[in-house]
Design an enzyme around this catalytic site. Structure first.
Site, PDB file in Angstrom:
ATOM      1  N   ASN A  20      40.761  46.114  42.492  1.00  0.00           N
ATOM      2  CA  ASN A  20      40.232  46.142  41.129  1.00  0.00           C
ATOM      3  C   ASN A  20      38.733  46.424  41.119  1.00  0.00           C
ATOM      4  O   ASN A  20      38.225  47.166  40.276  1.00  0.00           O
ATOM      5  CB  ASN A  20      40.510  44.809  40.431  1.00  0.00           C
ATOM      6  CG  ASN A  20      41.950  44.702  39.956  1.00  0.00           C
ATOM      7  OD1 ASN A  20      42.579  45.717  39.666  1.00  0.00           O
ATOM      8  ND2 ASN A  20      42.467  43.492  39.887  1.00  0.00           N
ATOM      9  N   ASP A  55      52.085  37.124  47.465  1.00  0.00           N
ATOM     10  CA  ASP A  55      50.782  37.371  46.871  1.00  0.00           C
ATOM     11  C   ASP A  55      50.130  38.543  47.599  1.00  0.00           C
ATOM     12  O   ASP A  55      50.154  38.615  48.834  1.00  0.00           O
ATOM     13  CB  ASP A  55      49.913  36.119  46.980  1.00  0.00           C
ATOM     14  CG  ASP A  55      48.576  36.323  46.294  1.00  0.00           C
ATOM     15  OD1 ASP A  55      48.525  36.144  45.070  1.00  0.00           O
ATOM     16  OD2 ASP A  55      47.598  36.674  46.989  1.00  0.00           O
ATOM     17  N   GLU A 107      48.433  38.739  40.657  1.00  0.00           N
ATOM     18  CA  GLU A 107      49.056  39.524  41.733  1.00  0.00           C
ATOM     19  C   GLU A 107      50.107  38.721  42.481  1.00  0.00           C
ATOM     20  O   GLU A 107      50.515  39.078  43.581  1.00  0.00           O
ATOM     21  CB  GLU A 107      47.985  40.029  42.712  1.00  0.00           C
ATOM     22  CG  GLU A 107      47.255  38.940  43.481  1.00  0.00           C
ATOM     23  CD  GLU A 107      46.019  38.427  42.741  1.00  0.00           C
ATOM     24  OE1 GLU A 107      45.138  37.870  43.396  1.00  0.00           O
ATOM     25  OE2 GLU A 107      45.944  38.592  41.513  1.00  0.00           O
ATOM     26  N   ASP A 150      46.645  47.991  38.274  1.00  0.00           N
ATOM     27  CA  ASP A 150      47.894  47.977  37.507  1.00  0.00           C
ATOM     28  C   ASP A 150      48.941  48.865  38.164  1.00  0.00           C
ATOM     29  O   ASP A 150      50.129  48.519  38.207  1.00  0.00           O
ATOM     30  CB  ASP A 150      47.641  48.453  36.073  1.00  0.00           C
ATOM     31  CG  ASP A 150      46.829  47.450  35.277  1.00  0.00           C
ATOM     32  OD1 ASP A 150      46.680  46.304  35.752  1.00  0.00           O
ATOM     33  OD2 ASP A 150      46.337  47.820  34.190  1.00  0.00           O
TER      34      ASP A 150
END
Length: 663
Positions: free
Chosen positions: A552, A544, A587, A561
């Site tokens: 973000n 993770d 993620e 992305d």
């Protein structure tokens, strides 16, 4: 001419007679085949039901044999007078636990019952019974003795299953016996009845009938071992299974009978049991007889109808012969177009189709246009071969122009009907032809309509004589067939593309290009099964991205992305080709690594962690990942396997992130 017609008529009638004879032969052959198949299927079905009954009885015999052996093994402790009460309880529990067994007891060497699940039998002497005298006269501790059926005190036929009790010196020292429960065997026989006329029976190897289902008065206890009976013929054959169709001795009825001898070697039964299943042959063949009557009547009607039709055909043949020939030619061209389309492009097909249309209509000029969906524009797709070689030098394939700019031939788009112009020069308001266009003397143009919309236009021109409505029908048919083939080719290509796209979307994550979670779930089931089957290690790595939400929030989702795509690219380039890498969600990613134990997987995770930490994601952007590692344990659910890796990942987060934890 009359002579030729008469000769042809005679040939037709001869052909009809031969055809009807052939059809009759085929029907007869099919009926014979159906009859043979019906008999064969019923034979197989009867024997299958006999085997089902036999298997159920065999399992009962095996269970009873094991129970009797168990009692014999425990006898040294049960035969003592002070232990007989305990022996009675033991036999009661054993009888209650075994379906199909009503009575259990054992005797001493004189035949006196010492213990039983039924108190009223204790103390009785059974030395005169065959189930005692047979093992007494032919003692063998390995033999399972099957007594002939006899009438019990309850007025029902039963048989006993017995084993000899050997003394310390191995000699006969009594018996242990199990009396069967007729109700249990009734259930077995009842369960295999699949037709009202069916009759199932169980019989002793000496010929005594034990039980019938459905019940018939006087059948139980009947001796079938008489010369010439089906039972005797079965035994004399030496085969374990037989099927006969003959008169049954027991009832005097004509029956189809399946017989199965049940005497498994491992039980060493002194006498076999014989399962007999039978059906009424008339009931078996009822459907076949009805089908034979139906097909016979149908054949008779066919003879009458075909004779009447042939008479009518002869009266109208002269009128339709020419039309039939033309129709046959159309069908043949259609098949040729279909065959040609399998090996050629759409453009080649169009030119080939135009050549055929020109040939069938005696036209030297031919063209094919597609009509745009708005019905306002046309696109020239093809000229016929002869048009290009001999007549037309105008621009060709792909030429695009409006319907209002086309010549008078385009009126078929407005009228939605074939346009025939046999005097082209005299037409008013005709538009000029483009430079190099073939001169037009007469023309025939037909529209192709699909779903109330004109999709194409096919035209031919310059026939030596006037075009007729018959020409229009033939040209319209071939134009329609050509479009049908073209449209089918387009649909197949679109479907193929759509299927390929769906297949990709079903297993690949659209953002990262690696497996999605659905695909991973399927591969996880296969890999865990393979690991357990070959006793091979299998480990799971769950990773993770640390503080991914900040990327973000601060840099935008496009940057996020980009990071996810780079993570997928980095990991894919480092793991083995047979490792399974998938996006788990958001993620989170998972790596299923076969043939790696937890320690090896942890080493791989550490390599990936360091590689990601050192990587520049652009503009100095760096990030870290936390890893959870665990090894699969055979037999555990996939959810537990994944949850353990997730727990290890949580521990890595809790311990400061950017680390590898192993569960």
């Amino acid at each position: 001419m009359d002579r030729q017609l008469s000769q042809r008529t005679g040939q037709h009638w001869l052909a009809l007679v031969v055809a009807l004879a052939l059809i009759g032969s085929i029907i007869a052959y099919n009926l014979a085949t159906m009859r043979h198949r019906t008999i064969s299927q019923e034979n197989q079905r009867l024997m299958t039901q006999a085997r089902v009954i036999g298997q159920n009885i065999q399992r009962q015999l095996e269970a009873t044999s094991r129970a009797l052996k168990g009692v014999i093994t425990d006898l040294p402790g049960l035969q003592a007078p002070q232990n007989l009460s305990q022996a009675n309880k033991r036999l009661s529990v054993l009888a209650d636990a075994m379906p199909g067994i009503r009575t259990l007891f054992f005797t001493d060497a004189t035949g006196t019952i010492l213990a039983s699940n039924r108190p009223e039998l204790i103390g009785r002497n059974v030395a005169a019974r065959q189930y005692f005298s047979e093992p007494q006269q032919h003692p063998n501790p390995d033999t399972l003795y099957i007594s002939p059926p006899f009438k019990s005190v309850l007025n029902a036929y039963v048989f006993d299953i017995t084993r000899m009790i050997p003394g310390p010196d191995g000699r006969f020292n009594g018996i242990v016996t199990a009396g069967v429960d007729p109700d249990y065997f009734e259930v077995i026989l009842q369960s295999t009845l699949y037709a009202p006329d069916m009759w199932n029976t169980i019989n002793h190897g000496d010929g005594i009938r034990f039980m019938t289902m459905p019940y018939r008065e006087g059948q139980a206890g009947k001796n079938l071992a008489v010369p010439g009976s089906l039972f005797t013929r079965h035994k004399e054959s030496g085969q374990p299974e037989n099927i006969f169709t003959d008169t049954a001795y027991a009832t005097g009825e004509y029956r189809k009978v399946a017989l199965l001898t049940l005497q498994p070697k491992e039980l060493q039964m002194d006498k076999p049991l014989v399962v007999i299943i039978s059906r009424n042959p008339d009931a078996i063949m009822k459907n076949w007889k009805n089908e034979a009557i139906f097909q016979g009547l149908l054949f008779l009607m066919t003879c009458i109808g075909s004779s009447a039709a042939l008479s009518l055909l002869h009266r109208r043949q002269a009128l339709f012969e020419q039309k039939a020939q033309r129709a046959e030619a159309m069908v043949q061209i259609r098949y040729q177009l279909l065959e040609y389309a399998t090996m050629h492009t759409v453009d080649e097909l169009l030119q080939y189709a135009l050549d055929e249309v020109c040939r069938i209509s005696d036209s030297p000029v031919g063209f094919y246009h597609f009509v745009d969906p708005d019905q306002q524009a046309l696109t020239l797709q093809a000229w016929s071969t002869r048009t290009l070689q001999e007549f037309c030098k105008a621009e060709g394939h792909g030429m695009h122009y409006g319907v209002d700019q086309a010549g008078v031939w385009a009126e078929c788009v407005q009228t939605r009907a074939p346009a025939i112009h046999n005097d082209y020069a005299a037409l008013p308001n005709k538009k000029g032809l483009p430079p190099g266009h073939a001169p037009v003397i007469r023309e025939l143009v037909v529209p192709v309509i699909r779903d109330e919309r004109i999709v194409a236009v096919l035209g031919v021109g310059n026939k030596g004589s006037n075009y007729t409505t018959g020409d229009a029908e033939e040209v319209a048919y071939l134009a329609d067939v050509t479009w049908e083939i073209i449209d089918s080719r387009r649909a197949q290509q679109e479907l193929k593309h759509a299927n390929e796209l769906l297949a990709t979307e079903a297993r690949i994550d659209f953002l990262t290009g690696i497996y999605n979670r659905r695909m991973f779930d399927g591969l996880l089931v296969a890999e865990t099964a393979r690991a357990c089957r070959y006793n091979s290690p299998l480990s799971l790595i769950m990773l993770d991205l640390d503080h991914f939400k900040q990327i973000n929030d601060t840099l935008g989702h496009a940057a996020g992305d980009h990071v996810l795509q780079k993570i997928a690219e980095l990991v894919s380039g480092r793991i083995r080709s047979h490792d399974i890498f998938s996006r788990w969600g958001g993620e989170e990613f998972v790596i299923l690594t076969p043939k790696n134990d937890a320690a090896q997987a942890a080493v791989l995770a550490e390599i990936l962690r360091d590689m990601i930490e050192q990587y520049d994601f652009g503009s100095g952007l760096r990030l870290t990942c936390s890893f959870g590692v665990t090894r699969h344990i055979c037999g555990e659910p996939a959810e537990v396997f994944i949850e353990r890796a997730d727990t290890a990942l949580y521990q890595a987060k809790h311990n400061g992130r950017n680390r590898v934890e192993t569960a």
